[in-house]
Design an enzyme around this catalytic site. Sequence first.
Site, mmCIF file in Angstrom:
data_model
loop_
_atom_site.group_PDB
_atom_site.id
_atom_site.type_symbol
_atom_site.label_atom_id
_atom_site.label_comp_id
_atom_site.label_asym_id
_atom_site.label_seq_id
_atom_site.Cartn_x
_atom_site.Cartn_y
_atom_site.Cartn_z
ATOM 1 N N HIS A 240 36.350 33.614 38.489
ATOM 2 C CA HIS A 240 35.271 34.246 38.097
ATOM 3 C C HIS A 240 34.686 35.196 38.908
ATOM 4 O O HIS A 240 34.468 36.245 38.555
ATOM 5 C CB HIS A 240 34.041 33.242 37.816
ATOM 6 C CG HIS A 240 34.251 32.244 37.074
ATOM 7 N ND1 HIS A 240 34.352 32.284 35.443
ATOM 8 C CD2 HIS A 240 34.747 30.932 37.204
ATOM 9 C CE1 HIS A 240 34.574 31.072 34.955
ATOM 10 N NE2 HIS A 240 34.834 30.041 35.860
HETATM 11 C C1 BDR Z 1 30.524 30.475 38.323
HETATM 12 O O1 BDR Z 1 29.827 29.179 38.650
HETATM 13 C C2 BDR Z 1 30.348 28.951 39.987
HETATM 14 O O2 BDR Z 1 30.657 27.447 39.938
HETATM 15 C C3 BDR Z 1 31.692 29.662 40.198
HETATM 16 O O3 BDR Z 1 31.626 29.931 41.551
HETATM 17 C C4 BDR Z 1 31.144 30.871 39.405
HETATM 18 O O4 BDR Z 1 30.445 31.784 40.290
HETATM 19 C C5 BDR Z 1 30.904 30.292 36.945
HETATM 20 O O5 BDR Z 1 30.376 29.802 36.190
#
Ligand code: BDR
Length: 312
Positions: A240
Amino acid sequence: MKKIPIWMDCDTGTDDAVAIMTAHALEELEIIGLSSVCGNAPQALTYPNTLRLNRLMGTDYPVYRGAEAPLLKKLETAETFHGKNGLGDVELPLPENPVYREERAWDALYETAKAYKGELKLIATGPLTNIAIALGKYPDLPEYLPEILIMGGSAAFGGNVTPAAEFNIYADPEAAAAVFKSGMHVVMCGLDVTMQGYFTPEDLDELEAGGTAGGRFTKACLSKAMKALTQFGLPGVAMHDSCPVVYLVHPEYFEAEEAGVYVETRGSITNGKTVTDLYSDKQFDKKNATVVLKLDRDKFIGLLKKSVSKIK
Ligand code: BDR
Ligand code: CA
């Protein structure tokens, strides 16, 4: 080549760590500062985790301590994916002489943005608490920081932490709402695009086999999440937080649309949802965001592999 000066605000975090390593390795970017926010893990972990990356990368980027709690909500962390220590339970040593700075994240960010006269780009890969605090304390911040690139939210995808909301926005909806209303242009890399950018188990094996410190750490810290996600039927673990980093350098790997986006802070089942006007007849008054929707997985993952493997 003139590098793009960037500031990264992260809840470091496994995929945050990959995003920081990628930003460090990309020669088009220059990291000016890093700040930590609570999110995936408490501040007491995300701050030292960010310092630990300095040791891994052989750098001494300044790291500033940010918020210990969301603006109004109680902190909810994400141990299932990021482990108890936030880095997939991999023990990374601290730098030999870590520099613990007194100045807080919001003050340092404001001073730096001002010094860079509008050129600094802000990449936020966690809840937006630090940024909202900066905006509250320094209402002229958008003058010096006209754009923020975030990992957060979703358009058509729905949510990952609730049916409606993505983790970073849900973790501090009031902060996210303040950012989307601030006058800063937001490049939103939400779940629609970030779920397309995943490492498969084979990708991680390849990184480990390459034998570099960056490759080996990437595989180790993502193993816990990979296990959970593949058992759940997904093809791999989404990177992500690398999306806004790569988008800044290679927007041609992505497809995006301009939209109006605001954050729901009151809904009983939609709290933390990013509401976009992309698919509706009625439009918000202002297109305050670029919503990134698609990516070329081969190019994106190829660049990530190359980048983390540069860390010897
Ligand atoms: C986001 O949530 C976090 O757990 C990850 O690092 C990312 O930024 C994804 O939904
Ligand atoms: Ca994150």
